[in-house]
Design a protein around this motif. Structure first.
Motif, PDB file in Angstrom:
ATOM      1  N   ALA A 108      43.827  32.419 -53.470  1.00  0.00           N
ATOM      2  CA  ALA A 108      45.042  32.661 -54.061  1.00  0.00           C
ATOM      3  C   ALA A 108      45.743  31.589 -53.728  1.00  0.00           C
ATOM      4  O   ALA A 108      46.045  31.188 -52.524  1.00  0.00           O
ATOM      5  N   PHE A 109      46.385  31.033 -54.832  1.00  0.00           N
ATOM      6  CA  PHE A 109      47.386  30.013 -54.648  1.00  0.00           C
ATOM      7  C   PHE A 109      48.761  30.479 -54.847  1.00  0.00           C
ATOM      8  O   PHE A 109      49.078  30.945 -56.111  1.00  0.00           O
ATOM      9  N   LEU A 110      49.494  30.508 -53.934  1.00  0.00           N
ATOM     10  CA  LEU A 110      50.743  31.113 -53.926  1.00  0.00           C
ATOM     11  C   LEU A 110      51.963  30.194 -54.467  1.00  0.00           C
ATOM     12  O   LEU A 110      51.743  29.028 -54.036  1.00  0.00           O
ATOM     13  N   ARG A 111      52.776  30.893 -55.032  1.00  0.00           N
ATOM     14  CA  ARG A 111      53.891  29.776 -55.726  1.00  0.00           C
ATOM     15  C   ARG A 111      55.300  29.876 -54.602  1.00  0.00           C
ATOM     16  O   ARG A 111      55.471  30.969 -54.365  1.00  0.00           O
ATOM     17  N   GLY A 112      55.847  28.808 -54.453  1.00  0.00           N
ATOM     18  CA  GLY A 112      56.990  28.642 -53.684  1.00  0.00           C
ATOM     19  C   GLY A 112      56.896  29.033 -52.340  1.00  0.00           C
ATOM     20  O   GLY A 112      58.019  29.672 -51.747  1.00  0.00           O
ATOM     21  N   GLY A 162      50.443  28.006 -48.778  1.00  0.00           N
ATOM     22  CA  GLY A 162      50.088  29.262 -49.156  1.00  0.00           C
ATOM     23  C   GLY A 162      48.737  28.947 -50.209  1.00  0.00           C
ATOM     24  O   GLY A 162      48.678  29.530 -51.417  1.00  0.00           O
ATOM     25  N   ASN A 163      47.710  28.537 -49.514  1.00  0.00           N
ATOM     26  CA  ASN A 163      46.463  28.603 -49.960  1.00  0.00           C
ATOM     27  C   ASN A 163      45.500  29.690 -49.236  1.00  0.00           C
ATOM     28  O   ASN A 163      45.342  29.318 -48.140  1.00  0.00           O
ATOM     29  N   ILE A 164      45.007  30.844 -49.676  1.00  0.00           N
ATOM     30  CA  ILE A 164      44.368  31.712 -49.052  1.00  0.00           C
ATOM     31  C   ILE A 164      43.090  32.028 -49.627  1.00  0.00           C
ATOM     32  O   ILE A 164      42.911  32.525 -50.839  1.00  0.00           O
ATOM     33  N   VAL A 165      42.140  31.661 -48.885  1.00  0.00           N
ATOM     34  CA  VAL A 165      40.662  32.093 -49.202  1.00  0.00           C
ATOM     35  C   VAL A 165      40.196  33.222 -48.587  1.00  0.00           C
ATOM     36  O   VAL A 165      40.426  33.679 -47.743  1.00  0.00           O
ATOM     37  N   PHE A 166      39.626  34.049 -49.570  1.00  0.00           N
ATOM     38  CA  PHE A 166      39.046  35.500 -49.252  1.00  0.00           C
ATOM     39  C   PHE A 166      37.920  35.904 -50.129  1.00  0.00           C
ATOM     40  O   PHE A 166      37.500  35.254 -50.952  1.00  0.00           O
ATOM     41  N   SER A 167      37.487  36.936 -49.769  1.00  0.00           N
ATOM     42  CA  SER A 167      36.572  37.411 -50.751  1.00  0.00           C
ATOM     43  C   SER A 167      36.666  38.884 -51.107  1.00  0.00           C
ATOM     44  O   SER A 167      37.300  39.594 -50.474  1.00  0.00           O
ATOM     45  N   PHE A 181      54.575  35.161 -56.719  1.00  0.00           N
ATOM     46  CA  PHE A 181      53.883  34.931 -57.664  1.00  0.00           C
ATOM     47  C   PHE A 181      52.577  34.238 -57.064  1.00  0.00           C
ATOM     48  O   PHE A 181      52.874  33.061 -56.279  1.00  0.00           O
ATOM     49  N   LEU A 182      51.313  34.459 -57.659  1.00  0.00           N
ATOM     50  CA  LEU A 182      50.173  33.889 -57.297  1.00  0.00           C
ATOM     51  C   LEU A 182      49.197  33.747 -58.377  1.00  0.00           C
ATOM     52  O   LEU A 182      49.301  34.772 -59.161  1.00  0.00           O
TER      53      LEU A 182
END
Length: 175
Positions: A5-9, A41-46, A71-72
């Motif tokens: 998930a790439f989060l904005r701001g 704001g870069n969240i790696v997950f499954s 926003f993501l």
């Protein structure tokens, strides 16, 4: 399936949050194997869910927890790899290369904005595999005409950008 998930701001203009707290929000929303990459704001997950469902779930969870309009943009490992492998520009110590993650067709909006903007020397943009890439001399990112356009309120829910090096770091965490 592995996602990022790439989060904005995040951690800009007063929207400050600890990545440990963000990871906890993702875990509380049912995500597994949650980890952050950098503080931007870069969240790696499954998850077994589809990316479009995850976007809605995670934006609501983030908005509720942090009391802001989140926003993501969720991308699979395969999609994230394309950001790195499709990069049309050659790495150069004097230049930044950004790729933009966003809504469908946002690359065309960005290209139109780029074409209408004044450019500095060595500032270029290309669309490869529906991904907008921007090359800009270091030190000019926020000062360039195009860089200023990126902060438009009308575009805030449309995309986020990452330096190409960030995609390499994200992919290492996804492996």
């Amino acid at each position: 399936m592995n996602y990022c998930a790439f989060l904005r701001g995040v951690n800009v203009k007063g929207t400050n949050m600890k990545m440990a707290d963000v990871c906890q929000v993702f875990k509380d929303a049912g995500m597994k194997e949650v980890t952050s990459v950098l503080a931007s704001g870069n969240i790696v997950f499954s998850s077994d869910k589809k990316a479009e469902d995850l976007k809605k779930i995670l934006e609501k969870a983030m908005s509720d927890h942090f009391s802001y309009e989140a926003f993501l943009f969720v991308r699979s490992q395969e999609e994230t790899e394309r950001f790195r492998s499709s990069n049309p520009f050659t790495k150069n110590d004097d230049l930044h290369i950004y790729a933009f993650v966003g809504n469908e067709n946002v690359e065309n909006i960005l290209m139109q904005e780029f074409e209408n903007a004044a450019k500095t020397e060595n500032e270029k943009a290309e669309i490869i595999n529906d991904i907008f890439y921007w090359q800009v001399p270091k030190g000019n990112t926020l000062d360039s005409t195009f860089g200023k356009i990126l902060g438009k309120k009308s575009l805030k829910d449309q995309f986020t950008s990452r330096n190409i090096n960030t995609f390499e770091k994200v992919l290492k965490k996804m492996e």
